[in-house]
Design a protein around this motif. Structure first.
Motif, PDB file in Angstrom:
ATOM      1  N   VAL A  59       0.821  -1.219   0.000  1.00  0.00           N
ATOM      2  CA  VAL A  59       0.000   0.000   0.000  1.00  0.00           C
ATOM      3  C   VAL A  59       0.855   1.270   0.000  1.00  0.00           C
ATOM      4  CG1 VAL A  59      -2.016  -1.094   1.017  1.00  0.00           C
ATOM      5  CG2 VAL A  59      -0.294  -0.078   2.519  1.00  0.00           C
ATOM      6  N   GLU A  60       2.148   1.116   0.274  1.00  0.00           N
ATOM      7  CA  GLU A  60       3.048   2.266   0.225  1.00  0.00           C
ATOM      8  C   GLU A  60       4.465   1.761   0.028  1.00  0.00           C
ATOM      9  OE1 GLU A  60       4.327   6.107   2.996  1.00  0.00           O
ATOM     10  OE2 GLU A  60       2.586   4.895   3.565  1.00  0.00           O
ATOM     11  N   SER A  61       5.243   2.500  -0.772  1.00  0.00           N
ATOM     12  CA  SER A  61       6.650   2.140  -0.940  1.00  0.00           C
ATOM     13  C   SER A  61       7.463   3.401  -1.186  1.00  0.00           C
ATOM     14  CB  SER A  61       6.848   1.149  -2.092  1.00  0.00           C
ATOM     15  OG  SER A  61       6.560   1.746  -3.326  1.00  0.00           O
ATOM     16  N   HIS A  62       8.721   3.301  -0.836  1.00  0.00           N
ATOM     17  CA  HIS A  62       9.667   4.397  -1.076  1.00  0.00           C
ATOM     18  C   HIS A  62      10.953   3.752  -1.578  1.00  0.00           C
ATOM     19  CE1 HIS A  62      12.303   7.891   0.568  1.00  0.00           C
ATOM     20  NE2 HIS A  62      12.091   7.998  -0.719  1.00  0.00           N
ATOM     21  N   ILE A  63      11.351   4.103  -2.788  1.00  0.00           N
ATOM     22  CA  ILE A  63      12.545   3.524  -3.412  1.00  0.00           C
ATOM     23  C   ILE A  63      13.611   4.599  -3.542  1.00  0.00           C
ATOM     24  CG2 ILE A  63      13.472   2.419  -5.490  1.00  0.00           C
ATOM     25  CD1 ILE A  63      10.637   1.297  -5.908  1.00  0.00           C
ATOM     26  N   ARG A  64      14.842   4.204  -3.243  1.00  0.00           N
ATOM     27  CA  ARG A  64      15.984   5.096  -3.466  1.00  0.00           C
ATOM     28  C   ARG A  64      16.904   4.406  -4.473  1.00  0.00           C
ATOM     29  NH1 ARG A  64      19.240   6.465   1.430  1.00  0.00           N
ATOM     30  NH2 ARG A  64      19.371   4.220   1.535  1.00  0.00           N
ATOM     31  N   TYR A  65      17.197   5.116  -5.559  1.00  0.00           N
ATOM     32  CA  TYR A  65      18.116   4.637  -6.589  1.00  0.00           C
ATOM     33  C   TYR A  65      19.460   5.289  -6.294  1.00  0.00           C
ATOM     34  CZ  TYR A  65      13.633   3.625  -8.796  1.00  0.00           C
ATOM     35  OH  TYR A  65      12.366   3.176  -9.069  1.00  0.00           O
ATOM     36  N   LEU A  66      20.433   4.497  -5.875  1.00  0.00           N
ATOM     37  CA  LEU A  66      21.681   5.064  -5.369  1.00  0.00           C
ATOM     38  C   LEU A  66      22.856   4.931  -6.325  1.00  0.00           C
ATOM     39  CD1 LEU A  66      21.277   3.662  -1.755  1.00  0.00           C
ATOM     40  CD2 LEU A  66      20.676   5.957  -2.588  1.00  0.00           C
ATOM     41  N   ARG A  67      22.894   3.859  -7.126  1.00  0.00           N
ATOM     42  CA  ARG A  67      24.004   3.635  -8.051  1.00  0.00           C
ATOM     43  C   ARG A  67      23.480   2.948  -9.306  1.00  0.00           C
ATOM     44  NH1 ARG A  67      26.259   3.708  -3.221  1.00  0.00           N
ATOM     45  NH2 ARG A  67      28.372   4.449  -2.921  1.00  0.00           N
ATOM     46  N   ASP A  68      24.147   3.195 -10.424  1.00  0.00           N
ATOM     47  CA  ASP A  68      23.802   2.519 -11.673  1.00  0.00           C
ATOM     48  C   ASP A  68      24.132   1.034 -11.574  1.00  0.00           C
ATOM     49  OD1 ASP A  68      23.101   4.968 -12.747  1.00  0.00           O
ATOM     50  OD2 ASP A  68      24.974   5.223 -13.841  1.00  0.00           O
ATOM     51  N   VAL A  69      23.325   0.233 -12.245  1.00  0.00           N
ATOM     52  CA  VAL A  69      23.522  -1.210 -12.278  1.00  0.00           C
ATOM     53  C   VAL A  69      23.635  -1.623 -13.741  1.00  0.00           C
ATOM     54  CG1 VAL A  69      22.508  -3.456 -11.749  1.00  0.00           C
ATOM     55  CG2 VAL A  69      22.284  -1.565 -10.115  1.00  0.00           C
ATOM     56  N   PRO A  70      24.732  -2.310 -14.116  1.00  0.00           N
ATOM     57  CA  PRO A  70      24.928  -2.683 -15.525  1.00  0.00           C
ATOM     58  C   PRO A  70      24.236  -3.995 -15.898  1.00  0.00           C
ATOM     59  CG  PRO A  70      26.847  -3.325 -14.260  1.00  0.00           C
ATOM     60  CD  PRO A  70      25.916  -2.616 -13.305  1.00  0.00           C
ATOM     61  N   MET A  95      19.502  -3.597  -2.076  1.00  0.00           N
ATOM     62  CA  MET A  95      20.026  -4.273  -3.260  1.00  0.00           C
ATOM     63  C   MET A  95      21.529  -4.034  -3.375  1.00  0.00           C
ATOM     64  SD  MET A  95      18.952  -3.685  -7.276  1.00  0.00           S
ATOM     65  CE  MET A  95      17.221  -4.033  -6.993  1.00  0.00           C
ATOM     66  N   TYR A  96      22.263  -5.100  -3.668  1.00  0.00           N
ATOM     67  CA  TYR A  96      23.713  -5.059  -3.855  1.00  0.00           C
ATOM     68  C   TYR A  96      24.072  -5.682  -5.193  1.00  0.00           C
ATOM     69  CZ  TYR A  96      23.729  -4.568   1.245  1.00  0.00           C
ATOM     70  OH  TYR A  96      23.514  -4.135   2.520  1.00  0.00           O
ATOM     71  N   THR A 114      17.463   0.912  -2.453  1.00  0.00           N
ATOM     72  CA  THR A 114      16.708   0.452  -1.293  1.00  0.00           C
ATOM     73  C   THR A 114      15.222   0.617  -1.567  1.00  0.00           C
ATOM     74  OG1 THR A 114      16.634   2.596  -0.165  1.00  0.00           O
ATOM     75  CG2 THR A 114      18.535   1.159   0.316  1.00  0.00           C
ATOM     76  N   SER A 115      14.436  -0.161  -0.864  1.00  0.00           N
ATOM     77  CA  SER A 115      12.991  -0.050  -0.926  1.00  0.00           C
ATOM     78  C   SER A 115      12.431  -0.282   0.469  1.00  0.00           C
ATOM     79  CB  SER A 115      12.425  -1.096  -1.887  1.00  0.00           C
ATOM     80  OG  SER A 115      11.018  -1.026  -1.949  1.00  0.00           O
ATOM     81  N   GLU A 116      11.538   0.586   0.887  1.00  0.00           N
ATOM     82  CA  GLU A 116      10.826   0.422   2.147  1.00  0.00           C
ATOM     83  C   GLU A 116       9.356   0.268   1.802  1.00  0.00           C
ATOM     84  OE1 GLU A 116      10.113   2.650   6.419  1.00  0.00           O
ATOM     85  OE2 GLU A 116      11.074   3.753   4.804  1.00  0.00           O
ATOM     86  N   ALA A 151      15.439   4.300   6.658  1.00  0.00           N
ATOM     87  CA  ALA A 151      14.021   3.925   6.646  1.00  0.00           C
ATOM     88  C   ALA A 151      13.187   4.995   7.361  1.00  0.00           C
ATOM     89  CB  ALA A 151      13.828   2.566   7.305  1.00  0.00           C
ATOM     90  N   GLY A 152      12.020   5.234   6.849  1.00  0.00           N
ATOM     91  CA  GLY A 152      11.107   6.186   7.447  1.00  0.00           C
ATOM     92  C   GLY A 152      11.288   7.612   6.942  1.00  0.00           C
TER      93      GLY A 152
END
Length: 159
Positions: A59-70, A95-96, A114-116, A151-152
């Protein structure tokens, strides 16, 4: 079980965007697959869904895109349960990029995204949220971890 297994996936060529790296939609796809793996590991698998008619709905999500992934990158996603009770569950994914398909992230590995998430336990026939059964809560409770510092948080305001 005191922690969830690392979820692994490899970046497919069709997931690469016009900038030459993983398109934002496919970060979400990988996180969705990690959520499915978490559900399987905690007993909310296909059999549970068929027998109970219940599932988790985000019902809710927050994604952070921190680095490019090849293309071709081996991904590992660590899932943390931050809390579960009543009808709600809160969890995160980190994600790693891994050195190899079956490896694990080094202690100092950089998080690439990351995703919360906040999810509701939903009775699909009734079309509404319903409390988790005790068995599911009993499996989730020992997995609860302290929330990571990110988070949060909400999206930064632009002035």
């Amino acid at each position: 079980m005191t922690s969830l297994p690392l979820f692994r996936e490899t970046v497919r060529p069709e997931w690469i965007d016009y900038n030459g790296h993983l398109s934002e939609a496919f970060y979400v796809l990988v996180f969705g697959h990690a959520t499915d793996a978490m559900m399987d590991a905690t007993g909310m698998d296909a059999m549970y869904r068929a027998d109970s008619g219940c599932s988790l709905y985000t019902v809710e999500s927050h994604i952070r895109y921190l680095r490019d992934v090849p293309e071709g990158a081996h991904l590992g996603v660590r899932t943390r349960i931050l809390g579960a009770g009543g009808k709600k569950a809160r969890f995160t994914h980190e994600m790693y990029v891994l050195d190899a398909a079956n490896s694990t992230p080094d202690a100092d590995a950089a998080v690439v995204a990351t995703s919360e998430l906040l999810a509701l336990h939903v009775d699909q026939k009734a079309g509404r949220a319903t409390p988790f059964p005790e068995g599911v809560l009993d499996r989730l409770a020992p997995l609860v971890e302290t929330a990571p510092m990110w988070a949060g948080l909400s999206i930064t305001r632009v002035v």
